[in-house]
Scaffold this motif. Structure first.
Motif, PDB file in Angstrom:
ATOM      1  N   PRO A 115       0.825  -1.215   0.000  1.00  0.00           N
ATOM      2  CA  PRO A 115       0.000   0.000   0.000  1.00  0.00           C
ATOM      3  C   PRO A 115       0.855   1.259   0.000  1.00  0.00           C
ATOM      4  O   PRO A 115       1.984   1.269   0.511  1.00  0.00           O
ATOM      5  N   VAL A 116       0.311   2.306  -0.576  1.00  0.00           N
ATOM      6  CA  VAL A 116       0.956   3.620  -0.509  1.00  0.00           C
ATOM      7  C   VAL A 116       0.747   4.177   0.892  1.00  0.00           C
ATOM      8  O   VAL A 116      -0.380   4.225   1.388  1.00  0.00           O
ATOM      9  N   VAL A 117       1.826   4.564   1.534  1.00  0.00           N
ATOM     10  CA  VAL A 117       1.762   5.071   2.906  1.00  0.00           C
ATOM     11  C   VAL A 117       2.481   6.415   2.965  1.00  0.00           C
ATOM     12  O   VAL A 117       3.593   6.555   2.446  1.00  0.00           O
ATOM     13  N   LEU A 118       1.857   7.385   3.605  1.00  0.00           N
ATOM     14  CA  LEU A 118       2.465   8.694   3.791  1.00  0.00           C
ATOM     15  C   LEU A 118       3.236   8.724   5.108  1.00  0.00           C
ATOM     16  O   LEU A 118       2.891   8.008   6.054  1.00  0.00           O
ATOM     17  N   THR A 119       4.247   9.528   5.166  1.00  0.00           N
ATOM     18  CA  THR A 119       4.941   9.755   6.433  1.00  0.00           C
ATOM     19  C   THR A 119       4.078  10.681   7.299  1.00  0.00           C
ATOM     20  O   THR A 119       3.195  11.377   6.785  1.00  0.00           O
ATOM     21  N   PRO A 120       4.305  10.703   8.619  1.00  0.00           N
ATOM     22  CA  PRO A 120       3.539  11.638   9.462  1.00  0.00           C
ATOM     23  C   PRO A 120       3.651  13.087   8.985  1.00  0.00           C
ATOM     24  O   PRO A 120       2.664  13.835   9.039  1.00  0.00           O
ATOM     25  N   GLY A 121       4.831  13.471   8.511  1.00  0.00           N
ATOM     26  CA  GLY A 121       4.991  14.833   8.002  1.00  0.00           C
ATOM     27  C   GLY A 121       4.157  15.082   6.756  1.00  0.00           C
ATOM     28  O   GLY A 121       3.571  16.156   6.596  1.00  0.00           O
ATOM     29  N   GLU A 122       4.098  14.096   5.867  1.00  0.00           N
ATOM     30  CA  GLU A 122       3.287  14.238   4.663  1.00  0.00           C
ATOM     31  C   GLU A 122       1.796  14.288   5.002  1.00  0.00           C
ATOM     32  O   GLU A 122       1.040  15.058   4.386  1.00  0.00           O
ATOM     33  N   VAL A 123       1.389  13.493   5.978  1.00  0.00           N
ATOM     34  CA  VAL A 123      -0.018  13.539   6.395  1.00  0.00           C
ATOM     35  C   VAL A 123      -0.355  14.915   6.951  1.00  0.00           C
ATOM     36  O   VAL A 123      -1.412  15.488   6.653  1.00  0.00           O
ATOM     37  N   ARG A 124       0.544  15.457   7.752  1.00  0.00           N
ATOM     38  CA  ARG A 124       0.320  16.779   8.332  1.00  0.00           C
ATOM     39  C   ARG A 124       0.152  17.833   7.239  1.00  0.00           C
ATOM     40  O   ARG A 124      -0.772  18.652   7.274  1.00  0.00           O
ATOM     41  N   GLU A 125       1.039  17.810   6.256  1.00  0.00           N
ATOM     42  CA  GLU A 125       0.950  18.780   5.164  1.00  0.00           C
ATOM     43  C   GLU A 125      -0.324  18.578   4.345  1.00  0.00           C
ATOM     44  O   GLU A 125      -0.975  19.544   3.926  1.00  0.00           O
ATOM     45  N   LEU A 126      -0.679  17.324   4.112  1.00  0.00           N
ATOM     46  CA  LEU A 126      -1.883  17.030   3.337  1.00  0.00           C
ATOM     47  C   LEU A 126      -3.122  17.576   4.034  1.00  0.00           C
ATOM     48  O   LEU A 126      -3.958  18.243   3.404  1.00  0.00           O
TER      49      LEU A 126
END
Length: 337
Positions: A115-126
């Motif tokens: 699965p495609v998984v975002l890093t916590p930082g990417e989730v925050r920015e998203l």
């Protein structure tokens, strides 16, 4: 000669094939999305073979149609298998035909994808770039691990602020489960409920039909569809005609449905572009990220399995790939130089 796909008339008659398929699906409480998908695949199958009746066809025609999807249309294995499931449902359940040729129909093998998984930082920015009600839905997906349609079908009565939990009703596999309600979502969800209540009171003042209730609950509890507890947490800003007839009147009524999934998908894609995330991002990626980040935080895989609603822990095991740092935890010889 009338076609199988002719529109229904008002004269008394036997239901046409696709109508019978629709009735059969509704009788067994299949979701509206499954109903639409199965009817669409049955229609495509009939049209592909020149509107021949499925009773006149067999394994060769099913195989030809599925091969057409894979070779000419280049659909994914999951799409091809969905088409096969719809056609076999039509034969076995609606037409009542035995399928001695079932083993001859090839089942497409779904490739095992991580699965495609975002890093916590990417989730925050998203989430910072996802605005409005759809942005709040995105926060719910990441904060609870719910699927998109599970979040959109959330009703007021299923949000337990005091217990810090959300009850997911009729999730995948028609199963209920309980998931976590994050502390950071309490205030935004309470504000969202205030907006939803304004729309609810406006609809009641206008004398509009109540919210859609599943499985003839509107007949068993006549006023439940107008009660606040059964309303959507994320109602649509506009009203639309209900695709299913009302259980009491048999008529298609104009109702206020929940937010459309396309609205959330569009907002999440736009937020990913503005955040410059170089990954294919969809609302479901937030569910993957929820599970992965819980495992990274040290939570037991059985706990994560229950929160996600997986029937088998092997499904949840796919997220354990992130527990290995850099290609299965192997130290590259380049880094040892």
């Amino acid at each position: 000669m009338a076609s199988l796909l002719d529109a229904p008339t008002d004269t008394p008659r036997q239901p046409k094939l696709l109508e019978r398929l629709r009735i059969h699906l509704r009788t067994r409480h299949y979701s509206i999305r499954t109903e639409e998908a199965y009817i669409d695949w049955a229609r495509r199958f009939i049209l592909f073979h020149g509107k021949r009746h499925p009773q006149e066809m067999g394994a060769a025609e099913v195989e030809a149609f599925l091969s057409h999807l894979a070779v000419d249309r280049q659909v994914s294995a999951s799409t091809q298998n969905q088409a096969k499931a719809a056609i076999l449902y039509l034969y076995k359940q609606v037409l009542g035909m035995e399928l001695p040729w079932l083993d001859e129909v090839v089942q497409a093998r779904r490739p095992r994808r991580l699965p495609v998984v975002l890093t916590p930082g990417e989730v925050r920015e998203l989430l910072l770039h996802a605005e409005g009600t759809a942005g709040l839905v995105a926060q719910v997906l990441y904060g609870t691990g719910m699927r998109l349609m599970e979040a959109l079908r959330l009703r007021v009565k299923d949000v337990e602020f005091a217990r810090r939990e959300i009850v997911v009703r009729e999730g995948k596999g028609n199963k209920d489960r309980v998931t976590v309600l994050p502390e950071n979502l309490i205030a935004p969800l309470q504000a969202q409920l205030q907006k939803a209540r304004v729309l609810h009171e406006k609809d009641r003042a206008a004398g509009l039909p109540g919210v859609y209730l599943p499985h003839a609950l509107a007949v068993k509890y006549p006023d439940a569809d107008k009660s606040w507890a059964w309303q959507w947490v994320f109602p649509s800003p506009v009203r639309a005609l209900d695709p299913r007839p009302d259980a009491r009147t048999g008529q298609a009524l104009e109702r206020r449905h929940h937010l459309y999934p396309e609205s959330v998908q569009r907002v999440v894609r736009g937020a990913a572009q503005r955040a410059r995330i170089a990954k294919p991002v969809s609302p479901h990626v937030l569910r993957h990220s929820f599970a992965t980040h819980l495992l990274q935080a040290g939570y037991d895989i059985r706990t994560v399995q229950e929160l996600l609603g997986h029937a088998d822990v092997s499904t949840t095991m796919i997220y354990t790939h992130v527990l290995n740092i850099g290609g299965r935890g192997v130290l590259s010889p380049l880094d040892a130089l």
